[in-house]
Motif scaffolding. Structure first.
Motif, PDB file in Angstrom:
ATOM      1  N   ILE A 120      29.044 -31.741 -68.612  1.00 12.62           N
ATOM      2  CA  ILE A 120      28.350 -32.855 -67.959  1.00 12.62           C
ATOM      3  C   ILE A 120      29.308 -33.482 -66.954  1.00 12.62           C
ATOM      4  O   ILE A 120      30.341 -34.032 -67.336  1.00 12.62           O
ATOM      5  N   PRO A 121      29.024 -33.406 -65.659  1.00 18.11           N
ATOM      6  CA  PRO A 121      29.958 -33.932 -64.658  1.00 18.11           C
ATOM      7  C   PRO A 121      29.956 -35.457 -64.630  1.00 18.11           C
ATOM      8  O   PRO A 121      29.113 -36.111 -65.258  1.00 18.11           O
ATOM      9  N   ASP A 122      30.899 -36.022 -63.913  1.00 18.23           N
ATOM     10  CA  ASP A 122      30.884 -37.460 -63.673  1.00 18.23           C
ATOM     11  C   ASP A 122      29.554 -37.828 -63.016  1.00 18.23           C
ATOM     12  O   ASP A 122      29.064 -37.102 -62.140  1.00 18.23           O
ATOM     13  N   ASN A 123      28.990 -38.936 -63.426  1.00 19.11           N
ATOM     14  CA  ASN A 123      27.673 -39.357 -62.926  1.00 19.11           C
ATOM     15  C   ASN A 123      26.595 -38.317 -63.229  1.00 19.11           C
ATOM     16  O   ASN A 123      25.594 -38.233 -62.512  1.00 19.11           O
ATOM     17  N   GLY A 145      23.307 -31.994 -59.695  1.00 17.27           N
ATOM     18  CA  GLY A 145      24.042 -30.845 -59.178  1.00 17.27           C
ATOM     19  C   GLY A 145      24.167 -30.858 -57.667  1.00 17.27           C
ATOM     20  O   GLY A 145      25.190 -30.444 -57.114  1.00 17.27           O
ATOM     21  N   VAL A 146      23.131 -31.341 -56.989  1.00 11.85           N
ATOM     22  CA  VAL A 146      23.172 -31.428 -55.528  1.00 11.85           C
ATOM     23  C   VAL A 146      24.261 -32.401 -55.090  1.00 11.85           C
ATOM     24  O   VAL A 146      25.050 -32.116 -54.177  1.00 11.85           O
ATOM     25  N   GLU A 147      24.324 -33.560 -55.740  1.00 15.57           N
ATOM     26  CA  GLU A 147      25.307 -34.579 -55.370  1.00 15.57           C
ATOM     27  C   GLU A 147      26.735 -34.106 -55.582  1.00 15.57           C
ATOM     28  O   GLU A 147      27.650 -34.529 -54.872  1.00 15.57           O
ATOM     29  N   HIS A 148      26.935 -33.214 -56.550  1.00 15.57           N
ATOM     30  CA  HIS A 148      28.273 -32.672 -56.802  1.00 15.57           C
ATOM     31  C   HIS A 148      28.522 -31.378 -56.036  1.00 15.57           C
ATOM     32  O   HIS A 148      29.571 -30.758 -56.196  1.00 15.57           O
ATOM     33  N   GLN A 149      27.547 -30.958 -55.233  1.00 19.84           N
ATOM     34  CA  GLN A 149      27.623 -29.709 -54.469  1.00 19.84           C
ATOM     35  C   GLN A 149      27.755 -28.489 -55.376  1.00 19.84           C
ATOM     36  O   GLN A 149      28.356 -27.480 -55.009  1.00 19.84           O
ATOM     37  N   PHE A 150      27.170 -28.594 -56.577  1.00 21.91           N
ATOM     38  CA  PHE A 150      27.109 -27.449 -57.480  1.00 21.91           C
ATOM     39  C   PHE A 150      25.922 -26.549 -57.133  1.00 21.91           C
ATOM     40  O   PHE A 150      25.917 -25.367 -57.475  1.00 21.91           O
ATOM     41  N   VAL A 151      24.898 -27.120 -56.492  1.00 19.28           N
ATOM     42  CA  VAL A 151      23.643 -26.422 -56.225  1.00 19.28           C
ATOM     43  C   VAL A 151      23.521 -26.167 -54.727  1.00 19.28           C
ATOM     44  O   VAL A 151      23.644 -27.096 -53.923  1.00 19.28           O
ATOM     45  N   THR A 152      23.273 -24.916 -54.363  1.00 18.21           N
ATOM     46  CA  THR A 152      23.166 -24.574 -52.943  1.00 18.21           C
ATOM     47  C   THR A 152      21.734 -24.612 -52.434  1.00 18.21           C
ATOM     48  O   THR A 152      21.513 -24.705 -51.228  1.00 18.21           O
ATOM     49  N   ARG A 190      26.983 -22.989 -57.591  1.00 14.98           N
ATOM     50  CA  ARG A 190      28.409 -22.806 -57.348  1.00 14.98           C
ATOM     51  C   ARG A 190      29.205 -23.028 -58.629  1.00 14.98           C
ATOM     52  O   ARG A 190      30.268 -22.441 -58.818  1.00 14.98           O
ATOM     53  N   GLN A 191      28.690 -23.890 -59.477  1.00 17.23           N
ATOM     54  CA  GLN A 191      29.398 -24.235 -60.708  1.00 17.23           C
ATOM     55  C   GLN A 191      28.374 -24.581 -61.783  1.00 17.23           C
ATOM     56  O   GLN A 191      27.369 -25.238 -61.501  1.00 17.23           O
ATOM     57  N   PRO A 192      28.598 -24.147 -63.019  1.00 16.50           N
ATOM     58  CA  PRO A 192      27.659 -24.482 -64.093  1.00 16.50           C
ATOM     59  C   PRO A 192      27.745 -25.965 -64.440  1.00 16.50           C
ATOM     60  O   PRO A 192      28.810 -26.579 -64.352  1.00 16.50           O
ATOM     61  N   PHE A 193      26.619 -26.532 -64.845  1.00 15.53           N
ATOM     62  CA  PHE A 193      26.631 -27.936 -65.243  1.00 15.53           C
ATOM     63  C   PHE A 193      25.447 -28.233 -66.151  1.00 15.53           C
ATOM     64  O   PHE A 193      24.457 -27.495 -66.186  1.00 15.53           O
ATOM     65  N   ILE A 194      25.581 -29.318 -66.891  1.00 18.18           N
ATOM     66  CA  ILE A 194      24.492 -29.880 -67.684  1.00 18.18           C
ATOM     67  C   ILE A 194      24.277 -31.307 -67.207  1.00 18.18           C
ATOM     68  O   ILE A 194      25.241 -32.068 -67.057  1.00 18.18           O
ATOM     69  N   ALA A 195      23.036 -31.662 -66.925  1.00 15.71           N
ATOM     70  CA  ALA A 195      22.690 -33.036 -66.562  1.00 15.71           C
ATOM     71  C   ALA A 195      21.830 -33.618 -67.676  1.00 15.71           C
ATOM     72  O   ALA A 195      20.967 -32.931 -68.230  1.00 15.71           O
ATOM     73  N   VAL A 196      22.080 -34.865 -68.009  1.00 17.90           N
ATOM     74  CA  VAL A 196      21.355 -35.531 -69.088  1.00 17.90           C
ATOM     75  C   VAL A 196      20.512 -36.653 -68.497  1.00 17.90           C
ATOM     76  O   VAL A 196      20.990 -37.426 -67.661  1.00 17.90           O
TER      77      VAL A 196
END
Length: 270
Positions: A120-123, A145-152, A190-196
């Protein structure tokens, strides 16, 4: 041979019996190109492929299929599995108590250092979620994910997640949903993530018992091993009513993150 599989067609889950003609017709339909000339995003898997996917012994897979505990059909003397049925079986089983049948998922060494909280990234916690329908919820979480530039490519990812939801809802009776694309979508991640996401009031998301969903774990992960580990962990934590109630009543994102960290530590030791 007939196999049982819970489709959750009623407000109370029930088991449906798939006869050979019905299962064969479902497999046949999954192999017909759609109107764009493309193969549908479902996959017919062999016993070996299922064993690799679930990180189980191939013999265990065939035993589960033969006993009717794994949705499968024998075609030409060999077991075949429809991936969408398998995913539903996995998600429901981890919550309803036969996680021992896929217990090796949790300890798979390829992702042993990754916890849910660490993904889970920051924010990365949306509190509260804005009211809306299922796609509104998914879009809000994908925006993490968009805000962290994980999603293209957010539209492609949202469409893939909604396609998965239309096949079988990932909402659980516990008030938790686990939205994710059916395939790992590495090309847009670009990078795996989990958003809650947390909705104290609740959102209609297709839970099998008709209840509202309050907690959403969006899983956008690049490998099956990591996806299955996260799925196993979140599903295990979701069995705790006390844990879900704590998340629902948290009024700060940092508190939610700490609840997840504490629950993982208590159950898994990390």
């Amino acid at each position: 041979m007939r196999n049982c599989y819970d489709f959750g067609l009623d407000t109370h889950p029930r088991f449906c019996i798939l006869s050979k003609p019905v299962y064969e017709s479902l497999i046949f339909c999954s192999l017909i190109p759609n109107e764009d000339g493309l193969m549908p995003h479902d996959e017919i898997m062999t016993s070996r492929e299922v064993a690799d996917y679930l990180k189980l012994n191939a013999r265990t897979v065939t035993q589960l299929a033969a006993s009717g505990r794994l949705p499968a059909m024998k075609l030409g003397g060999r077991w075949r599995f429809k991936r969408s049925f398998l995913e539903k079986w996995l998600e429901q089983g981890l919550v309803e108590g036969f996680a021992h049948e896929v217990g090796l998922i949790e300890t798979h060494e390829a992702s042993a250092d990754c916890t849910v909280a660490s993904l889970i990234p920051d924010n990365g916690i949306v509190l509260p979620l804005e009211p809306g329908d299922a796609q509104d919820v998914v879009s809000q979480l994908v925006n993490v994910g968009v805000e962290h530039q994980f999603v293209t490519n957010a539209p492609i990812l949202v469409d893939a997640i909604m396609e998965r939801e239309e096949t079988f809802s990932t909402a659980l009776p516990s008030g938790v949903a686990l939205p994710h694309p059916r395939f790992r979508m590495a090309r847009v991640l670009r990078q795996p993530f989990i958003a809650v996401g947390v909705s104290p009031a609740g959102i209609e998301y297709g839970a099998p018992d008709g209840s509202l969903t309050h907690i959403f774990f969006l899983m956008c992960l690049r490998t099956d091993a990591l996806h299955l580990r996260a799925l196993a962990r979140i599903s295990h934590m979701a069995r705790s009513d006390a844990f879900i109630e704590r998340l629902k009543t948290c009024d700060e994102s940092d508190t939610i993150r700490q609840c997840i960290i504490d629950e993982e530590q208590q159950i898994f030791g990390n």
